[in-house]
Design a protein around this motif. Structure first.
Motif, mmCIF file in Angstrom:
data_model
loop_
_atom_site.group_PDB
_atom_site.id
_atom_site.type_symbol
_atom_site.label_atom_id
_atom_site.label_comp_id
_atom_site.label_asym_id
_atom_site.label_seq_id
_atom_site.Cartn_x
_atom_site.Cartn_y
_atom_site.Cartn_z
ATOM 1 N N ALA A 124 9.222 -3.153 -8.613
ATOM 2 C CA ALA A 124 8.991 -2.367 -9.941
ATOM 3 C C ALA A 124 8.891 -1.041 -9.493
ATOM 4 O O ALA A 124 9.604 0.015 -10.354
ATOM 5 C CB ALA A 124 7.793 -2.721 -10.622
ATOM 6 N N ILE A 125 8.447 -0.596 -8.524
ATOM 7 C CA ILE A 125 8.573 0.722 -7.984
ATOM 8 C C ILE A 125 9.755 1.478 -7.652
ATOM 9 O O ILE A 125 10.107 2.469 -7.880
ATOM 10 C CB ILE A 125 7.481 0.998 -7.019
ATOM 11 C CG1 ILE A 125 6.083 0.771 -7.189
ATOM 12 C CG2 ILE A 125 7.354 2.388 -6.127
ATOM 13 C CD1 ILE A 125 4.770 0.530 -6.384
ATOM 14 N N HIS A 126 10.575 0.568 -6.907
ATOM 15 C CA HIS A 126 11.817 0.738 -6.477
ATOM 16 C C HIS A 126 11.841 2.096 -5.804
ATOM 17 O O HIS A 126 12.625 2.861 -5.967
ATOM 18 C CB HIS A 126 12.665 1.012 -7.689
ATOM 19 C CG HIS A 126 14.359 0.651 -7.363
ATOM 20 N ND1 HIS A 126 15.087 -0.462 -6.966
ATOM 21 C CD2 HIS A 126 15.445 1.824 -7.554
ATOM 22 C CE1 HIS A 126 16.146 -0.211 -6.722
ATOM 23 N NE2 HIS A 126 16.271 1.246 -6.921
ATOM 24 N N PHE A 154 0.739 -1.217 -0.038
ATOM 25 C CA PHE A 154 0.142 0.046 0.091
ATOM 26 C C PHE A 154 0.999 1.330 -0.040
ATOM 27 O O PHE A 154 0.700 2.271 -0.734
ATOM 28 C CB PHE A 154 -1.065 -0.064 1.174
ATOM 29 C CG PHE A 154 -1.636 1.411 1.637
ATOM 30 C CD1 PHE A 154 -2.820 1.604 0.798
ATOM 31 C CD2 PHE A 154 -1.042 2.097 2.401
ATOM 32 C CE1 PHE A 154 -3.402 2.841 1.001
ATOM 33 C CE2 PHE A 154 -1.903 3.383 2.853
ATOM 34 C CZ PHE A 154 -2.923 3.473 2.362
ATOM 35 N N SER A 155 1.925 1.175 0.804
ATOM 36 C CA SER A 155 2.758 2.496 1.292
ATOM 37 C C SER A 155 3.365 2.660 -0.205
ATOM 38 O O SER A 155 3.768 3.818 -0.718
ATOM 39 C CB SER A 155 3.654 2.123 2.297
ATOM 40 O OG SER A 155 2.962 2.094 3.457
ATOM 41 N N ALA A 156 4.006 1.715 -0.914
ATOM 42 C CA ALA A 156 4.804 1.687 -2.126
ATOM 43 C C ALA A 156 3.979 2.366 -3.235
ATOM 44 O O ALA A 156 4.529 3.103 -4.038
ATOM 45 C CB ALA A 156 5.336 0.604 -2.511
ATOM 46 N N MET A 157 2.831 1.787 -3.255
ATOM 47 C CA MET A 157 1.858 2.196 -4.336
ATOM 48 C C MET A 157 1.522 3.594 -4.291
ATOM 49 O O MET A 157 1.333 4.440 -5.092
ATOM 50 C CB MET A 157 0.399 1.286 -4.563
ATOM 51 C CG MET A 157 1.087 -0.195 -4.815
ATOM 52 S SD MET A 157 1.567 -0.052 -6.503
ATOM 53 C CE MET A 157 -0.143 0.021 -7.341
ATOM 54 N N LYS A 158 1.177 4.110 -3.109
ATOM 55 C CA LYS A 158 0.958 5.454 -2.466
ATOM 56 C C LYS A 158 1.988 6.441 -3.138
ATOM 57 O O LYS A 158 2.050 7.348 -3.502
ATOM 58 C CB LYS A 158 0.623 5.544 -1.154
ATOM 59 C CG LYS A 158 -0.865 6.003 -0.858
ATOM 60 C CD LYS A 158 -1.242 5.986 0.603
ATOM 61 C CE LYS A 158 -0.976 7.470 0.900
ATOM 62 N NZ LYS A 158 -1.569 7.739 2.274
ATOM 63 N N ILE A 176 2.435 -10.816 -5.520
ATOM 64 C CA ILE A 176 2.275 -9.341 -5.983
ATOM 65 C C ILE A 176 2.955 -8.236 -5.052
ATOM 66 O O ILE A 176 3.333 -7.166 -5.629
ATOM 67 C CB ILE A 176 0.507 -9.455 -5.735
ATOM 68 C CG1 ILE A 176 -0.150 -10.538 -6.514
ATOM 69 C CG2 ILE A 176 0.017 -7.954 -6.139
ATOM 70 C CD1 ILE A 176 0.178 -10.327 -8.124
ATOM 71 N N THR A 177 2.707 -8.350 -3.797
ATOM 72 C CA THR A 177 3.394 -7.209 -3.038
ATOM 73 C C THR A 177 4.614 -6.958 -3.217
ATOM 74 O O THR A 177 5.227 -5.942 -3.746
ATOM 75 C CB THR A 177 3.121 -7.585 -1.569
ATOM 76 O OG1 THR A 177 3.941 -8.758 -1.202
ATOM 77 C CG2 THR A 177 1.682 -7.591 -1.282
ATOM 78 N N ASP A 178 5.542 -8.029 -3.417
ATOM 79 C CA ASP A 178 7.179 -7.927 -3.808
ATOM 80 C C ASP A 178 7.428 -7.497 -5.186
ATOM 81 O O ASP A 178 8.063 -6.489 -5.388
ATOM 82 C CB ASP A 178 8.019 -9.117 -3.159
ATOM 83 C CG ASP A 178 7.966 -9.594 -1.930
ATOM 84 O OD1 ASP A 178 7.371 -8.617 -1.235
ATOM 85 O OD2 ASP A 178 8.213 -10.586 -1.652
ATOM 86 N N ALA A 179 6.762 -8.145 -6.212
ATOM 87 C CA ALA A 179 6.948 -7.781 -7.534
ATOM 88 C C ALA A 179 6.540 -6.208 -7.606
ATOM 89 O O ALA A 179 7.228 -5.507 -8.406
ATOM 90 C CB ALA A 179 5.850 -8.629 -8.307
#
Length: 154
Positions: free
Chosen positions: A122-124, A47-51, A115-118
């Motif tokens: 990707a976001i890095h 959630f945090s990485a996507m945000k 899913i979460t790790d991938a």
């Protein structure tokens, strides 16, 4: 739980394995479909990485004790971010994970980390999680989760 937690509305994270919906009996173990503390921590990072990558991303969570599943969905009304749902479902005593992106049917995955790790890779995001990890935002998602108490037909 320390005294500060009893005197405030702060909820310790990750939540203990036996936490249930408000009013639930803490002596009753959760169903295999409920996210574990480790899975909740992974979902918090996701959630945090996507945000971080897609400002405006929001999350929702639902737990259905009648249909034996828990699910977390991330979405962004502004667009540009993939809308994604990760679910854990128990059938015949076995928990299985599923993932679905907008417009696609759910597909079976071996573990939530697929899913979460991938997505995080990707976001890095920066190595220093203090700049992007959002446990307070995640706790908002967790605290506002919908606990389905009956099958609803709309």
């Amino acid at each position: 739980m320390d005294k500060a937690s009893w005197d405030t509305n702060v909820v310790a994270f990750p939540l203990g394995r036996w936490n249930r919906a408000a009013g639930g009996d803490p002596r009753i173990p959760p169903g295999r479909y409920e996210f574990t503390a480790d899975e909740l921590a992974a979902l918090c990072r996701w959630f945090s990485a996507m945000k971080y990558a897609f400002p405006g991303t929001e999350g929702v969570m639902i737990v259905s004790h009648q249909q034996n599943y828990s699910a977390v969905g991330l979405y962004n009304d502004a667009g540009g971010a993939p809308n994604c749902l990760v679910a854990k479902h128990e059938a015949a005593g076995t928990a299985q994970f599923f993932c679905s992106t907008e417009g696609d049917p759910p597909r079976l995955i071996g573990d939530i980390s697929e899913i979460t790790d991938a997505h995080i890779r990707a976001i890095h995001p920066p190595r220093n999680e203090k700049g992007w990890l959002d446990p307070a935002g995640w706790m908002g998602v967790y605290a506002s989760r919908l606990i389905a108490t009956a099958v609803q037909v709309v």
